[in-house]
Design an enzyme around this catalytic site. Structure first.
Site, mmCIF file in Angstrom:
data_model
loop_
_atom_site.group_PDB
_atom_site.id
_atom_site.type_symbol
_atom_site.label_atom_id
_atom_site.label_comp_id
_atom_site.label_asym_id
_atom_site.label_seq_id
_atom_site.Cartn_x
_atom_site.Cartn_y
_atom_site.Cartn_z
ATOM 1 N N TRP A 24 0.855 -1.194 0.000
ATOM 2 C CA TRP A 24 0.000 0.000 0.000
ATOM 3 C C TRP A 24 0.891 1.245 0.000
ATOM 4 C CZ3 TRP A 24 -2.208 2.910 4.665
ATOM 5 C CH2 TRP A 24 -3.075 3.929 4.225
ATOM 6 N N ASP A 48 1.451 -8.814 -0.669
ATOM 7 C CA ASP A 48 0.076 -8.337 -0.520
ATOM 8 C C ASP A 48 -0.135 -7.090 -1.380
ATOM 9 O OD1 ASP A 48 -2.430 -8.444 1.541
ATOM 10 O OD2 ASP A 48 -1.902 -6.371 1.070
ATOM 11 N N TYR A 53 -4.537 -0.293 -4.888
ATOM 12 C CA TYR A 53 -3.174 0.246 -4.750
ATOM 13 C C TYR A 53 -2.595 0.671 -6.102
ATOM 14 C CZ TYR A 53 -3.239 -2.343 -0.254
ATOM 15 O OH TYR A 53 -3.569 -2.855 0.978
ATOM 16 N N LYS A 78 -7.017 -7.699 -3.691
ATOM 17 C CA LYS A 78 -8.294 -7.328 -3.051
ATOM 18 C C LYS A 78 -9.216 -6.658 -4.060
ATOM 19 C CE LYS A 78 -5.468 -6.273 0.971
ATOM 20 N NZ LYS A 78 -4.267 -5.664 0.374
ATOM 21 N N HIS A 111 -12.056 -5.772 -0.040
ATOM 22 C CA HIS A 111 -11.190 -4.770 0.593
ATOM 23 C C HIS A 111 -11.879 -4.007 1.728
ATOM 24 C CE1 HIS A 111 -7.447 -2.184 -0.496
ATOM 25 N NE2 HIS A 111 -7.625 -2.251 0.793
ATOM 26 N N SER A 148 -11.516 -7.880 4.426
ATOM 27 C CA SER A 148 -10.599 -6.902 5.007
ATOM 28 C C SER A 148 -11.433 -5.757 5.575
ATOM 29 C CB SER A 148 -9.635 -6.414 3.922
ATOM 30 O OG SER A 148 -8.738 -5.467 4.446
ATOM 31 N N SER A 197 -0.723 -2.102 8.067
ATOM 32 C CA SER A 197 -0.080 -0.985 8.775
ATOM 33 C C SER A 197 0.485 -1.421 10.132
ATOM 34 C CB SER A 197 -1.059 0.178 8.975
ATOM 35 O OG SER A 197 -1.518 0.649 7.737
ATOM 36 N N PRO A 198 1.261 -2.505 10.165
ATOM 37 C CA PRO A 198 1.767 -3.005 11.462
ATOM 38 C C PRO A 198 2.734 -2.026 12.121
ATOM 39 C CG PRO A 198 2.884 -4.125 9.654
ATOM 40 C CD PRO A 198 1.766 -3.312 9.033
ATOM 41 N N LEU A 199 3.248 -1.059 11.326
ATOM 42 C CA LEU A 199 4.136 -0.032 11.894
ATOM 43 C C LEU A 199 3.361 1.275 12.059
ATOM 44 C CD1 LEU A 199 7.159 -0.808 9.500
ATOM 45 C CD2 LEU A 199 6.732 -1.776 11.763
ATOM 46 N N ARG A 245 15.534 -1.522 5.069
ATOM 47 C CA ARG A 245 14.366 -1.727 5.938
ATOM 48 C C ARG A 245 13.610 -3.002 5.564
ATOM 49 N NH1 ARG A 245 11.931 4.350 5.675
ATOM 50 N NH2 ARG A 245 13.390 5.352 7.111
ATOM 51 N N ASN A 249 12.985 -5.760 8.433
ATOM 52 C CA ASN A 249 11.633 -6.106 8.868
ATOM 53 C C ASN A 249 11.360 -7.607 8.930
ATOM 54 O OD1 ASN A 249 11.205 -3.392 9.103
ATOM 55 N ND2 ASN A 249 9.959 -3.176 7.255
HETATM 56 P P1 A2P Z 1 9.669 3.354 3.545
HETATM 57 O O1 A2P Z 1 8.770 2.670 2.572
HETATM 58 O O2 A2P Z 1 10.285 4.597 3.011
HETATM 59 O O3 A2P Z 1 10.675 2.420 4.182
HETATM 60 P P2 A2P Z 1 3.283 0.268 7.616
HETATM 61 O O4 A2P Z 1 3.917 -1.013 7.201
HETATM 62 O O5 A2P Z 1 2.736 0.277 8.993
HETATM 63 O O6 A2P Z 1 2.273 0.779 6.596
HETATM 64 O O7 A2P Z 1 4.461 1.379 7.649
HETATM 65 C C1 A2P Z 1 5.092 1.791 6.481
HETATM 66 C C2 A2P Z 1 5.866 3.071 6.747
HETATM 67 O O8 A2P Z 1 6.966 2.795 7.637
HETATM 68 C C3 A2P Z 1 6.467 3.624 5.498
HETATM 69 O O9 A2P Z 1 6.497 5.031 5.614
HETATM 70 C C4 A2P Z 1 7.883 3.039 5.473
HETATM 71 O O10 A2P Z 1 8.743 3.898 4.765
HETATM 72 C C5 A2P Z 1 8.216 3.013 6.952
HETATM 73 N N1 A2P Z 1 9.103 1.890 7.330
HETATM 74 C C6 A2P Z 1 8.983 0.593 6.972
HETATM 75 N N2 A2P Z 1 9.917 -0.155 7.564
HETATM 76 C C7 A2P Z 1 10.668 0.692 8.317
HETATM 77 C C8 A2P Z 1 11.786 0.512 9.161
HETATM 78 N N3 A2P Z 1 12.317 -0.695 9.357
HETATM 79 N N4 A2P Z 1 12.309 1.601 9.772
HETATM 80 C C9 A2P Z 1 11.780 2.830 9.570
HETATM 81 N N5 A2P Z 1 10.707 3.065 8.797
HETATM 82 C C10 A2P Z 1 10.149 2.006 8.173
#
Ligand code: A2P
Length: 283
Positions: A24, A48, A53, A78, A111, A148, A197-199, A245, A249
């Site tokens: 996404w 995914d 998207y 989706k 979706h 979803s 959006s796990p982050l 990243r 991850n």
């Molecule tokens: P980028 O794509 O520039 O790495 P989510 O998975 O919750 O949707 O979060 C995605 C966001 O977090 C994106 O802005 C992505 O930016 C950023 N992101 C993903 N992995 C990391 C990481 N390991 N450290 C810092 N930012 C990250």
């Protein structure tokens, strides 16, 4: 979960790799192709995407150039909001498959449960869509079907006419957002919880408690989040377009959060902001 090769098992027996690569907000074209290709090279086997998207073609291209046999990958897409209802769903699925240039999908999801165009008849629209999903599933064109952004009342409505129960519900699950009611319902009905959006779409990096946990465990905030997601029994779908990243991850299998810290992270209420209400979204 002990490694990236581990899987959850859906109630129909299909295995689904325990971390998926989110796309996404990944722009279509070279950016999406190189991110997905790099993710596959880094060991992700689960990608995914979604019609909404706008990057299905790039995902398909990256899969082809990765050289990994299609059967060794798990691909989700989706159904987009304007395409609810039986006929429209069949057409939309066809277009998704042409864009991906694939002959089957591993997982297809509705979706959103209540698109704005169908707000006065969302139950009927979902019932028609689901009939199409069931037919595609029975015909072997999709290995698993799901939903979803569904809350309990949407699932209950769907089950009134469904012959086959959904195998997955992909919802927003991140530190401070555990959607207690629907996650309990899904666990009781053998519906796997995928975490989008796990982050917290990047918002988690500003949370002081997460910074402290990162120092305590000697892992990055992203790794703490994703480990938490797995320990909660979710299947996280982290998105990144950055090679370092992308690798970081999935480096989450060499440590474990204490039960106390798992609870602490769950309790950081709205630290990543609120979740959209699927019954009032404007799309
Ligand atoms: P980028 O794509 O520039 O790495 P989510 O998975 O919750 O949707 O979060 C995605 C966001 O977090 C994106 O802005 C992505 O930016 C950023 N992101 C993903 N992995 C990391 C990481 N390991 N450290 C810092 N930012 C990250």
């Amino acid at each position: 979960m002990k490694s990236l090769n581990d899987s959850y098992q859906l109630y129909n027996g299909v295995s689904i790799p325990c971390i998926g690569f989110g796309t996404w907000q990944t722009p279509d074209g070279d950016m999406a192709v190189s991110a997905v290709k790099y993710a596959i090279e880094s060991g992700y086997s689960h990608i995914d995407t979604a019609a909404a998207y706008g990057n299905e073609e790039s995902v398909g291209k990256a899969v082809r150039i990765s050289g990994i046999p299609r059967k060794d990958l798990f691909i989700t897409s989706k159904l987009f909001n304007p395409d609810h209802g039986y006929e429209a769903t069949l057409k939309a699925f066809d277009l998704t498959m042409r864009k991906l240039d694939m002959d089957y999908l591993d997982l297809y999801l509705i979706h959103w449960p209540n698109p704005i165009q169908f707000r006065d008849r969302w139950k009927e629209a979902n019932a028609g869509t689901w009939k199409a999903f069931e037919e595609l599933y029975k015909a072997g064109k999709i290995r698993a079907i799901g939903i979803s952004n569904f809350r309990t009342h949407h699932i209950e409505a769907l089950l009134e006419t469904a012959q086959i129960a959904p195998m997955v519900n992909q919802i927003r699950l991140c530190p401070g957002e555990t959607q207690e009611k629907v996650t309990k319902y899904c666990r009781e009905h053998n519906i796997l919880l995928e975490a989008y959006s796990p982050l917290g779409t990047g918002r988690v990096f500003e949370v002081p408690e997460m910074k402290q946990l990162s120092e305590k465990y000697g892992k990055s905030i992203a790794q703490i989040c994703l480990r938490w997601s797995l320990q909660m029994g979710y299947l996280p779908l982290p998105k990144s377009v950055n090679p370092d990243r992308i690798r970081e991850n999935v480096d989450v299998f060499d440590f474990e959060l204490s039960a106390k810290d798992v609870t602490l992270i769950a309790g950081l209420k709205e630290c990543c902001g609120p979740t959209s209400n699927p019954d009032t979204v404007n799309f």
